[in-house]
Enzyme design. Structure first.
Site, short mmCIF file in Angstrom:
data_model
loop_
_atom_site.label_atom_id
_atom_site.label_comp_id
_atom_site.label_asym_id
_atom_site.label_seq_id
_atom_site.Cartn_x
_atom_site.Cartn_y
_atom_site.Cartn_z
N GLY A 266 0.83 -1.21 0.00
CA GLY A 266 0.00 0.00 0.00
C GLY A 266 0.86 1.25 0.00
O GLY A 266 2.09 1.20 0.12
N GLY A 268 2.39 4.68 1.38
CA GLY A 268 2.70 5.28 2.67
C GLY A 268 3.97 4.80 3.32
O GLY A 268 4.64 3.88 2.84
N GLU A 291 -0.04 -1.29 -6.91
CA GLU A 291 -0.66 -0.07 -7.47
C GLU A 291 0.40 1.00 -7.71
O GLU A 291 0.54 1.53 -8.78
CB GLU A 291 -1.61 0.55 -6.43
CG GLU A 291 -2.83 -0.20 -6.12
CD GLU A 291 -3.59 0.48 -4.98
OE1 GLU A 291 -4.79 0.25 -4.88
OE2 GLU A 291 -2.99 1.25 -4.19
N ASN A 381 -8.82 8.72 4.20
CA ASN A 381 -8.40 8.74 2.80
C ASN A 381 -9.34 8.01 1.85
O ASN A 381 -9.48 8.38 0.71
CB ASN A 381 -7.04 8.07 2.63
CG ASN A 381 -5.96 8.76 3.41
OD1 ASN A 381 -5.84 9.97 3.38
ND2 ASN A 381 -5.19 7.98 4.15
N GLY A 385 -7.01 0.61 -2.86
CA GLY A 385 -6.97 -0.73 -3.44
C GLY A 385 -6.90 -1.82 -2.41
O GLY A 385 -6.86 -3.01 -2.75
N LYS A 405 -0.83 8.93 18.53
CA LYS A 405 -0.99 10.15 19.35
C LYS A 405 -0.26 10.01 20.70
O LYS A 405 -0.87 10.17 21.77
CB LYS A 405 -2.47 10.46 19.59
CG LYS A 405 -3.30 10.60 18.33
CD LYS A 405 -3.11 11.95 17.66
CE LYS A 405 -3.84 11.98 16.30
NZ LYS A 405 -3.31 13.01 15.40
#
Lengths: 500, 500
Positions: A266, A268, A291, A381, A385, A405
């Site tokens: 993916g 990121g 992708e 987001n 895919g 966080k």
């Protein structure tokens, strides 16, 4: 602007259609549906949407915008702020647009990325009035040569009433030959998609549009935005390490060959870090069927680990982009860019047996994954895919850091606040704490492995306590419904999942 | 027993392997993994599992049991009550087994029905020690001719260490030639599955097992159990009417041809009633590409509406079974039974563009569907093939009555208590109240259409109130997390979702 772009419009009859971005944008009317190139900040049309946003600021108008995926050059932001978008399909990742979506100002249709053009082709989405496609050049026959992404461009161009081509002089002509444009045949006589490996070339190197449908050509020069992927840190390196160890063990037990199976990762920072982890692994002759081709793809090629990569876009950091383009002819024989319908197609994903690595926002003790919604309500987001891949993967892996966080949020929760991937589609979960192999396990077994292996130590007792009390009540998937989402509710009220 | 079964064992060398069910069962040891034929009460091995359960009652033992889907002849009940099952894969629907699963006594692995043998083949599930397959006959070469289902039988037989064949003399020899056994080729050289229509024959008419692997042959005579499908009632007829009207409108707008696209329908009363509704529709030359061929399939053929049906099993009511078998030669040219890996394969489902009609336990105002878990915790049946079909469908339809338990339960809730199908995979929702067409809609829009069209009038104000208050808080998918599952919690505490 000089005329040195003319050789990029090889169909001489089309040269007279060159107009300014403003003139091209004037073809677009209020209420229209636009299909635009662009996939994860790569290869989006740049000049026309900018001109259109400028016009909308003067004279309010609304359009439905479909793209491949997210756009670079702050285009989603600019269009959202110009209040140009009534509807956005199928992916985005811009904070300003996200705000408008969560406020209900823009209707966002979050789709599996392989499905948008399928729905367009069968008239289950409103038809595209105008396609706006970034190109390296137009061929002698009027074919469009895409740039750094294919995305949904081919189907948009083929299905639209009119096509606007943006020839981007900053996009290298070396990109010609990189693309493989295959469109599934029409039903009821649809035939198998002939892709049988990452290397399969089965289509045209250009988008075959009848030249008379090209209504305008705009010349642009703006570069793609660089990727925003961050360097691996200690935690993402630990995630990569756990996954590499797991895969080594699969190889040792003959469940995988030493070249593994084609990889999908993916978008990121975490997925990129995991791929980086393979550089120091014993695996070799790796291939990728994914992708987005990120920095890590090219780093793996440079390290002699990866022999071929198929994707729908190339999205790189600024230094990597410079490096790759400087010797693109070396990489080109090892690359294919495909329509996202094909890069993500269930048929091909299942056939090739991909190892799919995607990022979770959070997952629960039974292995359900939330990829999209913060606190079950606010869109981050879109599913992208991940559903195309996870459902059909040979191995479906989801990765995340166990905390967010500053530790106020546990990424492992009793029940996810939104489900994008059900337990049926999740084989392996990895955090910096460790890896949970869920294959062949029932929910009660999954919960124990996940809590033991993936949860940050400070959150483990609370999850064990929840599971223990839920088990008393019983069930195949034991839950305390009155408490299952209380961690998220506390986070909403107090800014932390920690007990008050 | 006379010897008039001998002609059903055409491979003469195998005739000496005929033993009693008890003798065959003695090949099975504690801890083994069994792969058994059987798909929705059709074609399951009958004598050996019964003998095995009897043995387990005397001498406790445990096995892992994999099948195609649910079993007839109360076999799951008998085996569960004999405490024979440690692990059950991938589908069941028996109340006694369900109780044991929900009590945590049997580990149940709930899987998409196309995936089990894929995971077996790649050693991601423990290997099958013994396959037990019901057959009409064994061919001259030792090939196994299945009976009323194929399910996972072919892969179980091919992958198992040993095979026990149950020749069922009550299963008609006319079934020979009905089956089409195709197994995907091994990776990395896997080729496309060549099925391009419901009618495609691409494999063997038998399971090609080397005869030396057939360790025992048992003769049985018990019939398949009849299906428990109930007659259409006023509500299921209303559901059928809404869906037929919707499809008529799709045809009128040229989004579908008048023969529609191949139909898939889930197991059970509502889906069966919906198919029955097509008898009085204007559609014609219908085809079916489904898992289970129920009464409605044959009724549609009798009415001249359906020209071909492909499935993985034939599961009929007693009168329909008698009728169909009496003139099976008329039906046979219009039928194929396939391995469930192929009947449910994402590749084929997407290629053919199926209209998929499956049953929901409940759905929420955003279109997420729960097919499996009562109050988010207790397993009902398993996801079955619904995920294989819904994700890849041309049109993914889910049907349910809007009320359950005499109106104490609304099948439409603020948030489903368990997600099997995400909003991404749900196009159309139908209750007796009406139909919600969710295609191209954002969650806020979906909620309005679902509440308006699908909810029972007495529950509408409460859902409108929930949505209204959630919208104030905002988000892409507005929810009040502290309240989202409160309807289910109230049901658990009071036996009703109604406010106390």
């Amino acid at each position: 602007m000089t005329e040195d772009f003319l050789h990029r419009i090889r169909h001489k009859g089309l040269r007279e259609r060159v107009v300014s971005a403003e003139q091209a944008a004037s073809l677009i009317h209020d209420g229209m549906v636009l299909g635009m190139s662009g996939f994860t900040r790569a290869g989006e049309a740049k000049a026309v949407p900018m001109a259109l946003a400028e016009r909308a600021r003067q004279n309010p108008m609304k359009v439905t915008l479909m793209t491949g995926a997210s756009l670079g050059n702050d285009l989603d932001k600019t269009m959202a702020e110009a209040q140009l978008l009534s509807r956005r399909i199928p992916f985005m990742s811009d904070p300003a647009l996200r705000r408008a979506i969560n406020a209900g100002e823009v209707m966002y249709i979050d789709q599996h990325l392989s499905e948008t053009v399928e729905q367009l082709r069968t008239c289950q989405l409103p038809p595209v009035d105008i396609a706006i496609i970034e190109a390296v050049a137009i061929t002698e026959q009027g074919g469009i040569l895409p740039t750094t992404s294919v995305g949904n461009s081919a189907s948009f161009a083929l299905l639209a009433e009119k096509v606007i081509v943006e020839i981007n002089l900053s996009q290298s002509e070396q990109l010609e030959g990189l693309h493989d444009i295959y469109i599934p045949t029409y039903r009821p006589t649809r035939t198998p998609i002939p892709v049988v490996s990452a290397e399969s070339r089965v289509g045209f190197p250009f988008i075959p549009v009848p030249p008379e449908r090209i209504a305008a050509i705009v010349i642009s020069t703006k570069l793609d935005s660089s990727s925003t992927v961050q360097e691996p840190d200690e935690e993402t390196r630990a995630i990569a390490g756990h996954l590499t160890d797991f895969l080594k063990n699969e190889v040792a037990h003959s469940r995988l060959p030493s070249h593994l199976q084609p990889l999908q990762a993916g978008i990121g920072t975490i997925a990129n870090a995991v791929l980086h982890g393979f550089i120091d692994s014993p695996f070799h002759d790796l291939t990728m069927y994914s992708e987005v081709l990120q920095d890590s793809t090219f780093d793996l090629m440079d390290a002699g680990k990866m022999v071929f990569a198929s994707g729908s876009s190339i999205t790189l950091s600024a230094p990597k982009y410079a490096e790759v383009m400087a010797r693109f002819q070396d990489y080109k024989p090892k690359l294919i860019l495909r329509p996202q319908e094909i890069s993500n197609h269930p048929e091909v994903v299942r056939r090739l047996g991909l190892i799919c690595i995607n990022t979770a926002l959070e997952f629960d003790i039974y292995g359900n994954v939330n990829s999209t919604h913060v606190m079950g309500t606010n869109m981050m987001n879109g599913i992208g895919g991940s559903g195309d891949f996870a459902r059909n993967a040979f191995l479906s892996v989801f990765v995340t850091k166990s905390l967010a966080k500053g530790g106020r949020i546990s990424s492992v929760v009793p029940m996810v606040s939104h489900v994008d991937h059900t337990e049926h589609d999740v084989d392996i979960l990895v955090t910096e704490q460790g890896l949970a192999d869920l294959r062949g396990l029932a929910p009660r077994e999954r919960a124990r492995v996940i809590i033991r292996n993936c949860v940050a130590p400070e959150w483990r007792p609370a999850l064990e306590d929840y599971l223990g009390r839920a088990l008393v009540r019983g069930g195949h998937t034991p839950h305390l419904l009155e408490e299952a989402l209380s961690w998220h509710d506390r986070l909403r009220r107090t800014g932390s999942m920690r007990p008050e």
